[in-house]
Design a protein around this motif. Structure first.
Motif, mmCIF file in Angstrom:
data_model
loop_
_atom_site.group_PDB
_atom_site.id
_atom_site.type_symbol
_atom_site.label_atom_id
_atom_site.label_comp_id
_atom_site.label_asym_id
_atom_site.label_seq_id
_atom_site.Cartn_x
_atom_site.Cartn_y
_atom_site.Cartn_z
ATOM 1 N N GLY A 42 3.024 -3.415 -9.777
ATOM 2 C CA GLY A 42 4.229 -3.141 -8.994
ATOM 3 C C GLY A 42 3.959 -2.631 -7.589
ATOM 4 O O GLY A 42 4.885 -2.246 -6.878
ATOM 5 N N ALA A 43 2.682 -2.639 -7.157
ATOM 6 C CA ALA A 43 2.351 -2.104 -5.837
ATOM 7 C C ALA A 43 2.857 -3.002 -4.712
ATOM 8 O O ALA A 43 3.064 -2.564 -3.587
ATOM 9 C CB ALA A 43 0.846 -1.926 -5.717
ATOM 10 N N HIS A 205 -7.122 -7.351 -11.119
ATOM 11 C CA HIS A 205 -7.281 -6.060 -11.798
ATOM 12 C C HIS A 205 -8.614 -6.017 -12.517
ATOM 13 O O HIS A 205 -8.935 -5.069 -13.206
ATOM 14 C CB HIS A 205 -6.176 -5.875 -12.851
ATOM 15 C CG HIS A 205 -4.804 -5.749 -12.272
ATOM 16 N ND1 HIS A 205 -4.410 -4.662 -11.534
ATOM 17 C CD2 HIS A 205 -3.723 -6.579 -12.316
ATOM 18 C CE1 HIS A 205 -3.142 -4.830 -11.157
ATOM 19 N NE2 HIS A 205 -2.715 -5.989 -11.610
HETATM 20 N N1 ATP Z 1 12.096 -11.246 -6.186
HETATM 21 C C1 ATP Z 1 12.150 -9.932 -6.471
HETATM 22 N N2 ATP Z 1 13.318 -9.356 -6.807
HETATM 23 C C2 ATP Z 1 13.381 -8.048 -7.093
HETATM 24 N N3 ATP Z 1 12.353 -7.242 -7.060
HETATM 25 C C3 ATP Z 1 11.156 -7.727 -6.743
HETATM 26 C C4 ATP Z 1 10.998 -9.112 -6.430
HETATM 27 N N4 ATP Z 1 9.708 -9.347 -6.145
HETATM 28 C C5 ATP Z 1 9.089 -8.155 -6.271
HETATM 29 N N5 ATP Z 1 9.947 -7.190 -6.632
HETATM 30 C C6 ATP Z 1 9.611 -5.783 -6.876
HETATM 31 O O1 ATP Z 1 8.686 -5.401 -5.908
HETATM 32 C C7 ATP Z 1 7.680 -4.606 -6.478
HETATM 33 C C8 ATP Z 1 6.312 -5.209 -6.248
HETATM 34 O O2 ATP Z 1 6.185 -6.335 -7.081
HETATM 35 P P1 ATP Z 1 4.879 -7.251 -7.060
HETATM 36 O O3 ATP Z 1 5.111 -8.350 -8.024
HETATM 37 O O4 ATP Z 1 4.589 -7.621 -5.671
HETATM 38 O O5 ATP Z 1 3.804 -6.262 -7.621
HETATM 39 P P2 ATP Z 1 2.272 -6.507 -7.937
HETATM 40 O O6 ATP Z 1 1.518 -5.542 -7.142
HETATM 41 O O7 ATP Z 1 1.948 -7.916 -7.776
HETATM 42 O O8 ATP Z 1 2.204 -6.104 -9.482
HETATM 43 P P3 ATP Z 1 1.324 -6.695 -10.701
HETATM 44 O O9 ATP Z 1 -0.022 -6.090 -10.595
HETATM 45 O O10 ATP Z 1 2.055 -6.205 -11.904
HETATM 46 O O11 ATP Z 1 1.334 -8.142 -10.566
HETATM 47 C C9 ATP Z 1 8.022 -4.440 -7.934
HETATM 48 O O12 ATP Z 1 8.735 -3.252 -8.089
HETATM 49 C C10 ATP Z 1 8.905 -5.619 -8.202
HETATM 50 O O13 ATP Z 1 9.830 -5.357 -9.221
#
Ligand code: ATP
Ligand code: MG
Lengths: 258, 470
Positions: A42-43, A205
């Motif tokens: 979620g970062a 990860h």
């Molecule tokens: N299209 C979207 N609509 C709503 N919220 C979103 C959307 N895309 C991302 N988010 C939110 O933005 C934040 C970052 O999400 P992201 O998928 O970029 O995280 P990540 O670092 O890739 O996580 P992971 O390691 O779990 O893949 C999260 O809180 C996610 O819920």
């Protein structure tokens, strides 16, 4: 020798439905290097990848993306792709009724230096499938439909090797893979590096995938902020201690800013 | 001889229609459909007397029946001047110049040769495919198959058979436009496949489109005898332009015991057309009918091919796609009657709406008390390409038998932005990405078509996606 980086994000902020997700991100990746992007779930790592690729779901609310000497912030994803950007999706989509091979054909259609006859094209993708330990029958199947998680990731790698982009963002291409598939993906990355001196931004990860690669720089994201960058040794530190120290640091910074 | 026929005809006419005749004569200028006009059509065709009677009875029915009060509006049809739609050989004094530009443009894009264009545009009398048609006819004939224009067949060896079957599946009383068809039908195909004969290539009506009057009130009658097998392809992807913009054709298909008929259609009428076509098949024991149906074009369309499963273990499968773009209201679907034990039917449809188009899937499944052990599955998927467009599903079931198994599922969706982004991230333009997704959606239908038709259908979808067909 101060050549411009191949990719840079400058003060990049983005939101979805008015909700900010990325805050003032700076990132530079010089041509030919391997960078790693880490951060807790979620970062915002995937979001950053999507915003760099031009996903219209996200609004860029500040800053810019420069690629290969051009400001691409307002370019559509297809144009970015044709300039040499590539994103391997964390969750590749399924498109019923569209055979993988037709999709690949459309993806290279009209690209400079990729003109090939149908026969040549078929041969090329069959070779790539071979290299990635994929059964050739997959090429005739509907894109993504009924593919296992690992198979989908291999298809992403196949596209990487077919398109030979200048820079590829690999978003957890290594996650959920068994040992054999993992080594296939590793090999794919090496081939990409060898064949076109490819530049990589690897989101992961799992440090195992990085064993065979010479990592030039590591970036750490927490809660939508870029909080650290440094040499490959950062990876071991994160492996040992997790992200807590970065989270605390960010919290402290935010507290003092108020 | 023609003279005699004529007198006879008039006698019949008088006995049935004297009263009306006077009426009609008085308001000729109102251009209602009169027995005179119907007789004129019949005379011109030099057809047997029973057919004239059939026409006149149909006309009666037509005049007494209400306009359908359900489905898309047909207000744009000038019902008070219906004769302007049916006047035979008025020759519409049209020329190539008067054909709308969007139609010409589409011919260009589909690569239709110029001779065919003129024909398809309704302004050419003849076109070269005559030859193709005849060679197809010859090779079918060697197997004992009759493939001809239905009007010529009315005089031939199969005249009695045609008389027995003609408009028995679709009686004029079925609905107002069936009655209209019965009164003014013209042109169409007749196919007879004798017992046990299996033709391994499709017969294509495309090649005999130039039959006079075809394409408006044409009648198709196909008889596939016991143990025989046929694939018949109707239509083509080029938009057929007609100044008289009413199409009320009829298709009657008789499938014998253990026989198999596949009936494929791609309809692409020009977008001023009211397409009120009626199609029906009847299957005897263990016979099977397969419908493949692509509905493109038209301003308004009502189309519900019907399968009557009359024999034990007979089968029907219906695979259809409908694409409604700007200014179009297409109400399509199918009907199935499970009328005997152990019958089975499957329905799979895809609907696409775009640019404010309205696409409705309407189905009716009837299980009669005799249908014990029968099954039917209905699955329909719709794709709305934008917020202005509409897709609806109206399934109806009438189950009068306990031991039948009937399933229905419907989904209405949109193109996922994530899919479009994925394709675009591979260098594919947005328009192409959407077209690809829609073609993929249509694939279960196109894979049922012979290759060249599948390609045409994909091109057609591409043109529709570009909004290139006016
Ligand atoms: N299209 C979207 N609509 C709503 N919220 C979103 C959307 N895309 C991302 N988010 C939110 O933005 C934040 C970052 O999400 P992201 O998928 O970029 O995280 P990540 O670092 O890739 O996580 P992971 O390691 O779990 O893949 C999260 O809180 C996610 O819920
Ligand atoms: Mg992610």
């Amino acid at each position: 020798m101060t050549s411009n980086p191949l990719l840079s994000c400058r003060g990049l902020s983005a939101s979805v439905d008015q909700k900010p997700i990325l805050f003032d991100i700076d990132l530079d990746i010089p041509q030919g290097q391997v960078h790693v992007l880490m951060g807790p779930n979620g970062a915002g790592k995937s979001t950053l990848g999507h915003v760099i690729m031009g996903d219209p779901v996200y609004d860029v609310t500040g800053g810019e993306v420069l690629f290969d000497g051009r400001n691409i912030t307002d370019l559509s994803p297809d144009k970015r792709s044709r300039l040499g950007l590539f994103l391997s999706f964390q969750a590749p989509v399924e498109i019923p009724g569209v055979p993988l091979s037709s999709f690949l054909r459309a993806a290279i259609e009209g690209r400079e230096g990729m003109k090939m006859k149908n026969k040549e094209f078929k041969k090329r993708i069959a070779e790539l499938a071979d290299e990635l330990d994929m059964d050739k029958s997959y090429l005739n199947r509907e894109l993504g439909v009924g593919f296992s998680g690992g198979e989908k990731k291999k298809v992403e790698m196949l596209q990487l090797l077919l398109l030979q982009p200048k820079l590829a963002i690999l978003d957890e291409t290594d996650s959920g893979l068994d040992v054999d598939a993992l080594s296939v993906v590793s090999r794919g990355m090496e081939l990409y590096r060898e064949r076109c001196d490819g530049t990589l931004l690897i989101i992961t990860h799992n440090t195992r995938i990085l064993e065979h690669l010479q990592v030039d720089e590591v970036h750490v994201m927490v809660q939508g902020h870029m909080v650290a960058q440094g040499p490959a040794s950062l990876i071991d530190r994160i492996d040992a201690n997790g992200f807590e120290e970065y989270e605390n640091e960010l919290a402290a910074q935010q507290a003092s800013a108020k | 001889m023609a003279e005699k026929k004529r007198t006879y005809v008039e006698d019949i006419d008088r006995s049935l229609y004297d009263f009306r005749n006077e009426d009609a004569a008085a308001d000729r200028k109102n251009e209602g459909l009169t027995p005179e006009i119907v007789r004129e059509i019949s005379e011109r065709k030099n057809e047997p007397d029973w057919m004239l009677q059939h026409r006149l009875t149909s006309l009666e029915v037509y005049n007494s029946m209400p306009i359908p009060d359900w489905g898309p509006s047909i207000e744009g049809l000038d019902m008070d001047h219906i004769v302007t739609y049916v006047k035979p050989d008025t020759d519409q004094q049209s020329d190539w110049e008067s054909v709308p530009d969007n139609i010409k443009d589409t011919f260009d894009r589909l690569g239709i040769p110029s001779a065919e264009r003129e024909y398809l545009a309704g302004v050419g009398a003849q076109y070269d495919s005559e030859l193709v048609y005849h060679s197809m006819q010859d090779s079918a004939a060697q197997m004992g198959i009759v493939y001809s224009g239905i009007e010529e067949a009315l005089e031939g060896e199969y005249a009695d058979l045609i008389r027995q079957k003609f408009m028995t599946l679709i009686p004029p009383t079925d609905h107002k436009f069936a009655a209209l068809h019965g009164a003014v039908w013209s042109g169409g195909s007749f196919v007879y496949v004798p017992k046990g004969v299996k033709l391994d290539y499709p017969l294509q009506s495309y090649f005999r489109l130039n039959a006079k009057g075809a394409g408006q009130f044409e009648h198709t009658l196909i008889i596939v005898e016991d143990d025989a097998d046929l694939h018949f392809i109707e239509g083509c992807s080029a938009p057929k332009y007609n100044v008289a913009n009413l199409h009320a054709g009829a298709v009657e298909l008789f499938v014998g015991k253990r026989a198999h008929l596949r009936y494929s259609t791609i309809e692409n009428w020009s977008k001023n057309m009211y397409n009120l076509n009626t199609k029906r098949a009847r299957c005897d024991e263990e016979g099977s009918i397969e419908w493949i149906s692509g509905s493109f074009g038209s301003h308004v369309g009502y189309l519900y091919p019907m399968s009557i499963l009359a024999g034990r273990k007979s089968q029907s499968s219906f695979t259809g796609i409908t694409f409604a773009g700007r200014g179009q209201n297409l109400d399509t679907g199918c009907k199935v009657v499970l009328g005997a034990p152990d019958t089975s039917a499957s329905v799979e449809t895809k609907g696409i709406s775009k640019d404010g188009g309205i696409q409705t899937f309407r189905s009716s499944v009837v299980a009669t008390p005799k249908a014990a052990g029968s099954r039917c599955t209905v699955s329909c998927q719709s794709l709305m390409l934008d917020d202005r467009s509409r897709s609806d599903t109206i399934p109806a079931m009438d189950i009068r038998c306990k031991s039948v198994d009937i399933g229905h599922e419907a989904t209405i969706g949109r193109i996922g932005d994530d899919k479009v982004f994925y394709l675009m991230s591979r260098g594919i333009s947005e328009e192409e990405a959407r077209t690809m997704i829609v073609n993929g959606f249509a694939e279960p239908i196109s894979k049922e078509l012979p290759l060249e038709y599948a390609v045409e259908m994909n091109n057609l979808i591409k043109l529709e996606m570009e909004g290139a067909i006016g």
